[in-house]
Design an enzyme around this catalytic site. Sequence first.
Site, PDB file in Angstrom:
ATOM      1  N   CYS A 113       0.811  -1.226   0.000  1.00  0.00           N
ATOM      2  CA  CYS A 113       0.000   0.000   0.000  1.00  0.00           C
ATOM      3  C   CYS A 113       0.843   1.275   0.000  1.00  0.00           C
ATOM      4  O   CYS A 113       0.333   2.360  -0.245  1.00  0.00           O
ATOM      5  CB  CYS A 113      -0.957  -0.006   1.190  1.00  0.00           C
ATOM      6  N   HIS A 254      -3.091   7.091   3.282  1.00  0.00           N
ATOM      7  CA  HIS A 254      -3.531   5.809   2.737  1.00  0.00           C
ATOM      8  C   HIS A 254      -4.890   5.462   3.342  1.00  0.00           C
ATOM      9  O   HIS A 254      -5.090   5.575   4.560  1.00  0.00           O
ATOM     10  CB  HIS A 254      -2.498   4.721   3.066  1.00  0.00           C
ATOM     11  N   ASN A 284     -10.049  -0.061   0.866  1.00  0.00           N
ATOM     12  CA  ASN A 284      -8.592   0.027   0.725  1.00  0.00           C
ATOM     13  C   ASN A 284      -8.202  -0.522  -0.656  1.00  0.00           C
ATOM     14  O   ASN A 284      -8.316  -1.717  -0.903  1.00  0.00           O
ATOM     15  CB  ASN A 284      -7.941  -0.793   1.847  1.00  0.00           C
TER      16      ASN A 284
HETATM   17  C1  LIG Z   1      -9.235  -5.452  10.692  1.00  0.00           C
HETATM   18  C2  LIG Z   1      -9.772  -4.440  11.660  1.00  0.00           C
HETATM   19  C3  LIG Z   1     -10.800  -3.569  10.969  1.00  0.00           C
HETATM   20  C4  LIG Z   1     -10.445  -5.150  12.823  1.00  0.00           C
HETATM   21  O1  LIG Z   1     -10.992  -4.197  13.704  1.00  0.00           O
HETATM   22  P1  LIG Z   1     -10.833  -4.405  15.287  1.00  0.00           P
HETATM   23  O2  LIG Z   1     -11.624  -3.350  15.950  1.00  0.00           O
HETATM   24  O3  LIG Z   1      -9.345  -4.434  15.544  1.00  0.00           O
HETATM   25  O4  LIG Z   1     -11.498  -5.794  15.486  1.00  0.00           O
HETATM   26  P2  LIG Z   1     -10.863  -7.041  16.235  1.00  0.00           P
HETATM   27  O5  LIG Z   1      -9.674  -7.556  15.513  1.00  0.00           O
HETATM   28  O6  LIG Z   1     -10.693  -6.629  17.656  1.00  0.00           O
HETATM   29  O7  LIG Z   1     -12.021  -8.097  16.089  1.00  0.00           O
HETATM   30  C5  LIG Z   1     -13.213  -7.934  16.813  1.00  0.00           C
HETATM   31  C6  LIG Z   1     -14.174  -9.047  16.490  1.00  0.00           C
HETATM   32  O8  LIG Z   1     -14.799  -8.775  15.227  1.00  0.00           O
HETATM   33  C7  LIG Z   1     -14.782  -9.954  14.437  1.00  0.00           C
HETATM   34  N1  LIG Z   1     -14.764  -9.586  13.035  1.00  0.00           N
HETATM   35  C8  LIG Z   1     -13.699  -9.460  12.210  1.00  0.00           C
HETATM   36  N2  LIG Z   1     -14.123  -9.096  10.990  1.00  0.00           N
HETATM   37  C9  LIG Z   1     -15.464  -8.973  11.046  1.00  0.00           C
HETATM   38  C10 LIG Z   1     -16.459  -8.613  10.128  1.00  0.00           C
HETATM   39  N3  LIG Z   1     -16.154  -8.281   8.847  1.00  0.00           N
HETATM   40  N4  LIG Z   1     -17.735  -8.574  10.523  1.00  0.00           N
HETATM   41  C11 LIG Z   1     -18.070  -8.872  11.787  1.00  0.00           C
HETATM   42  N5  LIG Z   1     -17.180  -9.248  12.717  1.00  0.00           N
HETATM   43  C12 LIG Z   1     -15.880  -9.273  12.360  1.00  0.00           C
HETATM   44  C13 LIG Z   1     -13.553 -10.697  14.861  1.00  0.00           C
HETATM   45  O9  LIG Z   1     -13.698 -12.044  14.544  1.00  0.00           O
HETATM   46  C14 LIG Z   1     -13.521 -10.440  16.350  1.00  0.00           C
HETATM   47  O10 LIG Z   1     -14.382 -11.358  16.950  1.00  0.00           O
HETATM   48  P3  LIG Z   1     -13.982 -12.036  18.358  1.00  0.00           P
HETATM   49  O11 LIG Z   1     -13.823 -10.887  19.316  1.00  0.00           O
HETATM   50  O12 LIG Z   1     -15.152 -12.910  18.625  1.00  0.00           O
HETATM   51  O13 LIG Z   1     -12.706 -12.752  18.089  1.00  0.00           O
HETATM   52  C15 LIG Z   1      -8.640  -3.526  12.236  1.00  0.00           C
HETATM   53  O14 LIG Z   1      -7.822  -4.293  13.091  1.00  0.00           O
HETATM   54  C16 LIG Z   1      -7.795  -2.937  11.157  1.00  0.00           C
HETATM   55  O15 LIG Z   1      -8.241  -2.116  10.373  1.00  0.00           O
HETATM   56  N6  LIG Z   1      -6.492  -3.278  11.138  1.00  0.00           N
HETATM   57  C17 LIG Z   1      -5.596  -2.773  10.141  1.00  0.00           C
HETATM   58  C18 LIG Z   1      -5.787  -3.548   8.878  1.00  0.00           C
HETATM   59  C19 LIG Z   1      -5.246  -2.820   7.694  1.00  0.00           C
HETATM   60  O16 LIG Z   1      -5.249  -1.626   7.628  1.00  0.00           O
HETATM   61  N7  LIG Z   1      -4.767  -3.593   6.715  1.00  0.00           N
HETATM   62  C20 LIG Z   1      -4.267  -3.068   5.512  1.00  0.00           C
HETATM   63  C21 LIG Z   1      -2.984  -2.387   5.735  1.00  0.00           C
HETATM   64  S1  LIG Z   1      -2.428  -1.599   4.311  1.00  0.00           S
END
Ligand SMILES: CC(C)(COP(=O)(O)OP(=O)(O)OC[C@H]1O[C@@H](n2cnc3c(N)ncnc32)[C@H](O)[C@@H]1OP(=O)(O)O)[C@@H](O)C(=O)NCCC(=O)NCCS
Length: 327
Positions: A113, A254, A284
């Site tokens: 990215c 980004h 993204n």
């Molecule tokens: C991926 C992301 C959105 C998850 O958000 P979060 O608030 O950290 O959520 P968590 O990882 O704490 O997960 C919370 C719960 O939601 C669940 N969950 C994950 N994706 C889900 C979805 N699409 N819908 C519903 N629930 C979801 C998980 O399974 C987890 O459940 P659990 O608590 O029973 O295990 C966040 O971590 C993120 O944006 N990270 C950076 C990723 C990124 O930018 N990647 C590209 C980089 S260039």
Amino acid sequence: MTFVRIMGMGYYLPKKVVTNDDLSKCVDTSDEWIRTRTGIVQRHIAANNEACSDLALQAAKQALTNANIAPEAIDLLIVATVTSDMQFPSTAAILQAKLGLRTIMAFDINAACSGFVYALDVARHFLTNGVYRYALVIGSDKLSAIVNWKDRNTCVLFGDGAGACVLGQSDTNAHCVVDGFLGADGSNPDWLCIPAGGSLQPATATTVANHLHFVSMNGREVFKVAVRRMMEAVRGVLERQKLTIADIQWIVPHQANLRIIQALADELGFPMDRMICNIDQTGNTSAASIPVALAQAEAAGRFHPGERILLVAFGGGLTWGASLIQY
Ligand SMILES: CC(C)(COP(=O)(O)OP(=O)(O)OC[C@H]1O[C@@H](n2cnc3c(N)ncnc32)[C@H](O)[C@@H]1OP(=O)(O)O)[C@@H](O)C(=O)NCCC(=O)NCCS
């Protein structure tokens, strides 16, 4: 002194739009979860017969038109992507023919990215050194081709698109790419990767059965490191240019997660309404994310002469970087 001017920009988003509600019919998720955790409302998804080079082609044509530069004038072509049409040749090589460019130097950059910010800086150096006069720099990604559509942890985050800019040598500093500050840390490559299909784990029936050819991500770790590394990039470029954040009028971050963008704005003490955001519409789009947002904001007339714009990215690798533009 030679300056490096952004002569014209273009972007392309595929026609098909997939909403959060559409996704909630395929995986266990909801519009509410995706909106509140990421800020994403919809994303554009390329057609099956649209490859990375096809997305790039549309964005590049628009950039060339806006720059009023003939394809034959281009001396250097760089495509930033992690979803090249094929493992090789490069998408840039394929695009050279599709665009009808001369048989110039053309290559891909894989910085995930952060790819566009990396590519912009590489091209800036070639032009500043006087090696080339005009460069075409593109960020193009078809993440829909490498995402596991049954994995709710990743599939809701990504979209497809391409953004392009034509750079040219200039005598004045208007519309110029002034500086870039880039970094990488490969200590945790598995935080954001496609595990198989490379030389480490070539494709086998087992790798396919184990879904190892799709994006694999440790979202929590990436989230934590993203803000810290983007801060480092912003500080790096500001310090080198002897500027402070008060000297910056716009940031084009980004578009990975609205909460990451908000956290960056908070850390910098920078107003959210000066952060260019289109993540709600695009998700993204990896290397395309910054050039698409930049091209859209420019087309909407948001930038004014004399303003300074910071581009700031992070991505798989991990990689990160910031570019300073003087409008
Ligand atoms: C991926 C992301 C959105 C998850 O958000 P979060 O608030 O950290 O959520 P968590 O990882 O704490 O997960 C919370 C719960 O939601 C669940 N969950 C994950 N994706 C889900 C979805 N699409 N819908 C519903 N629930 C979801 C998980 O399974 C987890 O459940 P659990 O608590 O029973 O295990 C966040 O971590 C993120 O944006 N990270 C950076 C990723 C990124 O930018 N990647 C590209 C980089 S260039």
